[in-house]
Every structure is written in structure tokens, then in C-alpha cells.
Design a protein around this motif. Structure first.
Motif, PDB file in Angstrom:
ATOM      1  N   ASP A 334      14.635  17.352   7.476  1.00 16.51           N
ATOM      2  CA  ASP A 334      13.887  17.036   6.264  1.00 16.51           C
ATOM      3  C   ASP A 334      14.522  15.847   5.557  1.00 16.51           C
ATOM      4  N   SER A 335      13.724  14.932   5.130  1.00 15.69           N
ATOM      5  CA  SER A 335      14.207  13.792   4.341  1.00 15.69           C
ATOM      6  C   SER A 335      13.197  13.530   3.250  1.00 15.69           C
ATOM      7  N   TYR A 336      13.691  13.047   2.138  1.00 17.77           N
ATOM      8  CA  TYR A 336      12.841  12.825   0.974  1.00 17.77           C
ATOM      9  C   TYR A 336      12.945  11.364   0.577  1.00 17.77           C
ATOM     10  N   GLU A 337      11.840  10.835   0.213  1.00 16.53           N
ATOM     11  CA  GLU A 337      11.797   9.428  -0.186  1.00 16.53           C
ATOM     12  C   GLU A 337      10.927   9.312  -1.425  1.00 16.53           C
ATOM     13  N   ARG A 338      11.424   8.564  -2.399  1.00 19.41           N
ATOM     14  CA  ARG A 338      10.679   8.363  -3.630  1.00 19.41           C
ATOM     15  C   ARG A 338       9.650   7.261  -3.401  1.00 19.41           C
ATOM     16  N   LEU A 339       8.412   7.591  -3.674  1.00 19.39           N
ATOM     17  CA  LEU A 339       7.326   6.627  -3.507  1.00 19.39           C
ATOM     18  C   LEU A 339       6.835   6.193  -4.877  1.00 19.39           C
ATOM     19  N   ASP A 340       6.823   4.900  -5.089  1.00 25.08           N
ATOM     20  CA  ASP A 340       6.300   4.345  -6.333  1.00 25.08           C
ATOM     21  C   ASP A 340       4.834   3.989  -6.130  1.00 25.08           C
ATOM     22  N   LEU A 341       3.995   4.802  -6.717  1.00 31.62           N
ATOM     23  CA  LEU A 341       2.558   4.589  -6.591  1.00 31.62           C
ATOM     24  C   LEU A 341       2.056   3.891  -7.846  1.00 31.62           C
ATOM     25  N   LYS A 342       1.539   2.737  -7.675  1.00 25.41           N
ATOM     26  CA  LYS A 342       0.990   1.976  -8.784  1.00 25.41           C
ATOM     27  C   LYS A 342      -0.506   1.773  -8.567  1.00 25.41           C
ATOM     28  N   ALA A 343      -1.219   2.077  -9.585  1.00 24.57           N
ATOM     29  CA  ALA A 343      -2.670   1.912  -9.495  1.00 24.57           C
ATOM     30  C   ALA A 343      -3.018   0.433  -9.545  1.00 24.57           C
ATOM     31  N   GLU A 344      -3.743   0.000  -8.553  1.00 25.07           N
ATOM     32  CA  GLU A 344      -4.178  -1.379  -8.501  1.00 25.07           C
ATOM     33  C   GLU A 344      -5.673  -1.455  -8.778  1.00 25.07           C
ATOM     34  N   LYS A 345      -6.031  -2.409  -9.548  1.00 26.57           N
ATOM     35  CA  LYS A 345      -7.425  -2.586  -9.893  1.00 26.57           C
ATOM     36  C   LYS A 345      -8.177  -3.194  -8.706  1.00 26.57           C
ATOM     37  N   ILE A 346      -9.248  -2.525  -8.352  1.00 28.10           N
ATOM     38  CA  ILE A 346     -10.051  -3.003  -7.232  1.00 28.10           C
ATOM     39  C   ILE A 346     -10.943  -4.135  -7.707  1.00 28.10           C
ATOM     40  N   LYS A 347     -10.798  -5.272  -7.064  1.00 28.19           N
ATOM     41  CA  LYS A 347     -11.614  -6.424  -7.404  1.00 28.19           C
ATOM     42  C   LYS A 347     -12.753  -6.554  -6.408  1.00 28.19           C
ATOM     43  N   ARG A 348     -13.957  -6.503  -6.919  1.00 27.67           N
ATOM     44  CA  ARG A 348     -15.125  -6.627  -6.059  1.00 27.67           C
ATOM     45  C   ARG A 348     -15.345  -8.099  -5.696  1.00 27.67           C
ATOM     46  N   GLU A 349     -15.643  -8.321  -4.459  1.00 27.91           N
ATOM     47  CA  GLU A 349     -15.864  -9.681  -3.999  1.00 27.91           C
ATOM     48  C   GLU A 349     -17.221 -10.176  -4.469  1.00 27.91           C
ATOM     49  N   THR A 350     -17.235 -11.362  -5.002  1.00 25.59           N
ATOM     50  CA  THR A 350     -18.496 -11.929  -5.483  1.00 25.59           C
ATOM     51  C   THR A 350     -19.326 -12.444  -4.314  1.00 25.59           C
ATOM     52  N   LYS A 351     -20.586 -12.670  -4.608  1.00 19.93           N
ATOM     53  CA  LYS A 351     -21.507 -13.150  -3.593  1.00 19.93           C
ATOM     54  C   LYS A 351     -21.110 -14.537  -3.096  1.00 19.93           C
ATOM     55  N   ASP A 352     -20.661 -15.387  -4.007  1.00 15.18           N
ATOM     56  CA  ASP A 352     -20.293 -16.750  -3.627  1.00 15.18           C
ATOM     57  C   ASP A 352     -19.069 -16.767  -2.718  1.00 15.18           C
ATOM     58  N   ASN A 353     -18.060 -15.952  -3.072  1.00 13.27           N
ATOM     59  CA  ASN A 353     -16.858 -15.905  -2.242  1.00 13.27           C
ATOM     60  C   ASN A 353     -17.158 -15.365  -0.842  1.00 13.27           C
ATOM     61  N   CYS A 354     -17.987 -14.346  -0.814  1.00 16.75           N
ATOM     62  CA  CYS A 354     -18.359 -13.766   0.488  1.00 16.75           C
ATOM     63  C   CYS A 354     -19.140 -14.771   1.320  1.00 16.75           C
TER      64      CYS A 354
END
Length: 443
Positions: A334-354
Motif C-alpha cells: 500500500d502506498s499513499y499519494e497526495r493528489l492536488d485536484l484543481k478545478a479547471e474551467k472548461i473553455k468551449r471552442e468557438t466556431k471560428d477557432n474550430c
């Protein structure tokens, strides 16, 4: 489409075999014999009605005007009639050339339905799915046809000696058709599961379709081989039992006269030496060899099973996890590891970029996926429901209501399904097709 090409060939083969029981009975009655060369000729000529049906149906599907569609339907009916007439003319010509050596009526009764079925097969080859080529309706037709032809073969056998083996051939054909149908139904069910699980986390294991197809094929070959060689298998078993009884009889005979030395054996009674010499010597040696092989198979059963398991893994892929790797899991730490979970804002791709990414992309598969994404961006504001969360079939239904161009959106959606969910690679023609659609939508 490419991955289902082999299954489409199986469905086409089932349609080609569908009129064969009728041909066996009436062709055998017409010529009073069963000759495989004639059936090879029939199936070589089947290319004609299949090609005619395929080309006419392709012409019909390319039409958009009601008058042209009606004309194409009339052309289909006329082509079927012309093929039937040509079949009758060809049969009469062949009879004249052979000076009336066969019954032309029986031959036409067998050939005309076969030509019509092959013509229908040609019209069905334009379908995308293999399940649309050979349906349950045609399976029911084949079962009824087989039942009636088996009875006809039994009735006509008294007047036509050539139909003596027709019943056996019809039964073999029914088994072959049943195996092909099992294969198609199995693959169709797997595709249904793939479509149902498309938008959820549950997935169908990769390679399942190929694994099941190989398994059904091997079982089918074993069943057909057992049926074809059943007489030889029965003769071998009978011989084995006969030699075993002879050896037991010889052993009991010798024991009986060894315990009673004053009694002389009858001259006609076989002794133990007669079993291992003379005419029975070869049978006795072969029997001993078979017994030794069986004993060796029992002694080395683990090695034999390991060999076939290794062979099966090469044929079917990795059937299960390696046992050594499973044993390693028991000695874990058994091993334990601290995970830093950071919420990232999902950026929707625009029509022009796509759209910019789509124009710069060179990989056909990535380009196709980006093009389909642009296609959904165009469809979303015009639809009432949420297009992004809908299935591909629902998106196609929405496109039929809002898209009025000339591009085949159903075909594009079907190809996208294979690319995204079946790990298919897009071709240059696929990329050009989606590019033409995007150029039309984003003028």
C-alpha cells in the motif's frame, strides 16, 4: 463500412444460396442427375442479374425528381421481366443444342426464381448495413423452400433416380445457411449493443466482433466436417468396438483353456494367436497404436492443453489475463499519494477557432471529426433539442428537417459512427466529402 465488408459478403452469399435447394430438385429432375459443373455454370452466370439489379438500383438512388424515380421503378420491373424471358429462351436454346436431353420445364421452374432472387440481391447491395442484405423474411422463405423441396425430392425420387442424394444435399445446405444466419445475427446484436452504449460509459470490448466471428466459423467447420465424414466416423467406431470385442473374446478363450488343460479347443474357434496374425494382424497393430496414442494423450494432457491454449490465443487474441500477472497482484504494498485536484474551467471552442483548425488539419481522421463538430455547430441553433447530447441517429433526424442541400448527411453520420466508435480511419475521400459539406454550410 470497410469493417463490415466481410459480413456483407456473408449476407450476399446467403442470398446466393437461397434458391439452391430449388435448383437441386428441379435441375436434378430435368437432367435426371446431380452434376456440380452445372451449378458452377449457374452461379457464374448469376453475375448478370446481380450486376443488372445493382446498376439499376444505383441509378434509382441517384435520382431526386419524382418522375425519374418512377421511371427507375419501371426500369426495375422491366429488367426483371426481361431476365425471366431470357432465362426461358436460354433454356430452350440449350435444349435444341443438346437435342432434347433434358426437361426444359423443370429447368425453368428452378432457374427463373433463382434469377429473380439474384436480381433482388443486386438491388440490395447498395445498402450500407449487412443486416439489410439478408433479412429474417428471406430466412423464413428459405426454411419454407427447404421443407417443400425436401418433400418434392422424396416424391420425385421414384421417377428420377438422379434425386437419390438430393435430400441429403438439401439438409447440408440448411445447416450451412443456419450457420451463416447465426453469424449475421451475432454480429448484428453486437452492433446494436455498440449503438446503445455509444453515449454512456459502458463499452463493448474491442475485438469482440472478430472473436465471435472466428469462434462461430470454427464451430461451423467442425459441424459440417462431422456431417460430411459421419459415415467414416461411424465405420471407425464400429471397427474399434469390433476389434475390442475380438481381443476380449481371445483373452477369455485362452484363460478358459488354460484352466482346463484336458479339454481340446474347437478347430473353428479363434485363438489368441489368430488375432495377432493373419488377416487380423493389421487391425490388431492399428488398435494397439490407437490405444498407445490415447494413453500418451492422457499422460501429456497438460502439455497438449497448453499448446491448444497458446494456439487459441494466437487465433483469437489475448483471451484472458496472464496468471503470472494475477499472482503478482497479491504481493502489493500500500502506498499513499497526495493528489492536488484543481478545478479547471472548461473553455468551449468557438466556431471560428474550430473552422481554422479544420482548414489547417492534414490528418483525414482528425479533419473528419472536426468537420462533424462544425456540422453540429451549424445544426444546433436550428434544432429545438440539444444536439450535442443527442445520438447520431437523432442528429440525422434533425438534419433531415433543417438541411435541404444535396450532400448525403446520413452517410456522413454513418461514417462518423465508424470513425469515432469503431476505431476506423478516415480516407482522403471521406475528408473531401466532409469538406464539401462544411464549405456549403459556411459559405
Amino acid at each position: 463500412m470497410r469493417k463490415n465488408f466481410a459480413l456483407k459478403l456473408c449476407a450476399a452469399a446467403a442470398m446466393l444460396l437461397l434458391p439452391l435447394p430449388l435448383l437441386v430438385v428441379f435441375d436434378g429432375a430435368a437432367f435426371n442427375n446431380l452434376d456440380i459443373i452445372r451449378y458452377v455454370i449457374y452461379y457464374a452466370l448469376s453475375v448478370i442479374p446481380v450486376s443488372v439489379g445493382y446498376l439499376i438500383m444505383r441509378f434509382r438512388l441517384s435520382q431526386t425528381k419524382p418522375k425519374m424515380i418512377f421511371a427507375a421503378n419501371l426500369l426495375l420491373g422491366a429488367a426483371g421481366t426481361i431476365l425471366s424471358v431470357l432465362t426461358i429462351i436460354s433454356a430452350n436454346t440449350a435444349k435444341s443444342a443438346t437435342e432434347g436431353s433434358f426437361n426444359v420445364l423443370f429447368l425453368c421452374i428452378g432457374l427463373i426464381p433463382a434469377v429473380m432472387v439474384w436480381f433482388v440481391l443486386g438491388t440490395k447491395l447498395n445498402k450500407r448495413s449487412f443486416s439489410d442484405v439478408f433479412t429474417f423474411v428471406w430466412l423464413g422463405v428459405y426454411v419454407v423452400e427447404t421443407f417443400l423441396c425436401y418433400i418434392l425430392a422424396a416424391v420425385l425420387k421414384s421417377d428420377h433416380e438422379g434425386l437419390e442424394n438430393a435430400g441429403k444435399i438439401i439438409v447440408y445446405l440448411l445447416i450451412i445457411m443456419a450457420l451463416i444466419t447465426v453469424l449475421l445475427i451475432n454480429q448484428s446484436n453486437i452492433e446494436t449493443q455498440i449503438h446503445q452504449r455509444r453515449d454512456i460509459n459502458l463499452i463493448v470490448p474491442k475485438g469482440l466482433k472478430r472473436y465471435n466471428a472466428k469462434l462461430i466459423s470454427i464451430v461451423g467447420v467442425v459441424i459440417i466436417a462431422a456431417l460430411i465424414f459421419k459415415d467414416y466416423i461411424a465405420a471407425a467406431l464400429s471397427w474399434f468396438v469390433k476389434v475390442t470385442l475380438q481381443i476380449i473374446d481371445a483373452i477369455i478363450f485362452n484363460i478358459r483353456f488354460q484352466t482346463a488343460p484336458g479339454v481340446q479347443p474347437d478347430e473353428e474357434t479363434p485363438s489368441g494367436e489368430a488375432i495377432i496374425s493373419g488377416e487380423s494382424g493389421h487391425d490388431f497393430m492399428l488398435y494397439i497404436a490407437l490405444v498407445v496414442i490415447v494413453i500418451l494423450a492422457i499422460v501429456f494432457r497438460k502439455q497438449i492443453i497448453a499448446f491448444f491454449r497458446k494456439l487459441g490465443m494466437k487465433i483469437f487474441g489475448k483471451l484472458s489475463a496472464d496468471k503470472s500477472s494475477e499472482q503478482d497482484l497479491y504481493d502489493y504494498t500500500d502506498s499513499y499519494e497526495r493528489l492536488d485536484l484543481k478545478a479547471e474551467k472548461i473553455k468551449r471552442e468557438t466556431k471560428d477557432n474550430c473552422l481554422k483548425r479544420f482548414k489547417k488539419e492534414k490528418d483525414p481522421t482528425v479533419k473528419y471529426r472536426l468537420g462533424y463538430k462544425l456540422y453540429l455547430m451549424w445544426l444546433a441553433p436550428r434544432s429545438k433539442g440539444a444536439v450535442a447530447g443527442a445520438t447520431v441517429e437523432q442528429q440525422s433526424e434533425q438534419a433531415q428537417m433543417h438541411y435541404h442541400g444535396e450532400k448525403d448527411t446520413n452517410g456522413i453520420a454513418s461514417r462518423y459512427t465508424n470513425i469515432r466508435y469503431n476505431d476506423s480511419e478516415a480516407s482522403e475521400s471521406d475528408a473531401m466529402q466532409i469538406q464539401a459539406l462544411i464549405e456549403e454550410l459556411y459559405k
